[in-house]
Scaffold this motif. Structure first.
Motif, PDB file in Angstrom:
ATOM      1  N   LEU A   8      33.713  44.170  52.676  1.00 58.85           N
ATOM      2  CA  LEU A   8      33.646  42.722  52.542  1.00 58.85           C
ATOM      3  C   LEU A   8      33.968  42.191  51.524  1.00 58.85           C
ATOM      4  O   LEU A   8      34.428  40.348  51.150  1.00 58.85           O
ATOM      5  N   LEU A   9      33.675  42.718  50.882  1.00 56.81           N
ATOM      6  CA  LEU A   9      34.458  42.521  49.073  1.00 56.81           C
ATOM      7  C   LEU A   9      36.014  42.298  49.255  1.00 56.81           C
ATOM      8  O   LEU A   9      35.985  41.451  48.655  1.00 56.81           O
ATOM      9  N   LEU A  10      36.578  43.574  49.609  1.00 55.58           N
ATOM     10  CA  LEU A  10      38.078  43.195  49.495  1.00 55.58           C
ATOM     11  C   LEU A  10      38.341  42.021  50.438  1.00 55.58           C
ATOM     12  O   LEU A  10      39.509  41.345  49.951  1.00 55.58           O
ATOM     13  N   THR A  11      37.816  42.258  51.558  1.00 61.52           N
ATOM     14  CA  THR A  11      38.696  41.076  52.370  1.00 61.52           C
ATOM     15  C   THR A  11      38.250  39.655  52.062  1.00 61.52           C
ATOM     16  O   THR A  11      39.075  38.725  51.466  1.00 61.52           O
ATOM     17  N   VAL A  12      36.585  39.392  50.860  1.00 62.20           N
ATOM     18  CA  VAL A  12      36.569  38.177  50.237  1.00 62.20           C
ATOM     19  C   VAL A  12      37.890  38.301  49.074  1.00 62.20           C
ATOM     20  O   VAL A  12      37.673  36.616  49.076  1.00 62.20           O
ATOM     21  N   ILE A  13      37.663  39.038  48.412  1.00 63.59           N
ATOM     22  CA  ILE A  13      39.036  39.108  47.266  1.00 63.59           C
ATOM     23  C   ILE A  13      39.921  38.672  47.897  1.00 63.59           C
ATOM     24  O   ILE A  13      40.852  38.105  46.385  1.00 63.59           O
ATOM     25  N   GLY A  14      40.299  39.456  48.387  1.00 58.98           N
ATOM     26  CA  GLY A  14      41.883  39.828  49.174  1.00 58.98           C
ATOM     27  C   GLY A  14      42.341  38.251  50.071  1.00 58.98           C
ATOM     28  O   GLY A  14      43.319  37.899  49.681  1.00 58.98           O
TER      29      GLY A  14
END
Length: 148
Positions: A8-14
């Motif tokens: 989730l974090l990688l998606t939101v930052i990506g």
């Protein structure tokens, strides 16, 4: 850290990272004047609004997914449908506000790139929803028998 939280974090930052990459290629590298109509005037779209808008979209999507996981049985499917509708509606903004064809196309591309990161990334992270909170009858353990 839990794998799904990391995803989730990688998606939101990506999403902001991908949008910033598109902005960097379009504006400084290609020399596109990325401007939008704001009321009676125009405003240049810089890197900060691109990052902030895409980060807010990611956080809002994550929040909606968390609510859906809590209250519906198929949160991933419902989230994907809502996200695609929101993405389609968000394309009306650049189409109506972009100054020039190239600026409009870049703005549409920014929306699509953010959507291309968020929609599958957050949908893939969706939990089981109500099924995770409310076990089935097979999940209920019976107390051990007493041999008295």
């Amino acid at each position: 850290m839990n794998t799904s939280i990391r995803r989730l974090l990688l998606t939101v930052i990506g999403a902001p990272a991908a949008a910033l990459a598109v902005w960097a290629l379009a504006v400084p590298v290609a020399g596109t004047a990325l401007t939008v109509r704001m009321g009676d005037g125009t405003q240049s779209v810089g890197p900060v609004p691109v990052v902030v808008a895409s980060l807010l979209a990611g956080l809002a999507g994550w929040a909606l997914l968390a609510v859906l996981e809590r209250f519906v049985s198929r949160p991933g499917r419902i989230w994907t449908i809502v996200a695609l509708v929101v993405l389609a509606l968000s394309l009306l903004g650049p189409v109506g506000s972009g100054v020039g064809t190239v600026a409009t196309l870049v703005l549409v591309l920014l929306h699509l790139v953010v959507g291309a990161v968020l929609v599958p990334g957050l949908a893939r992270s969706a939990g089981a929803g109500l099924r995770a909170d409310h076990g089935t009858a097979a999940d209920v353990r019976t107390p051990p028998r007493s041999f008295l």
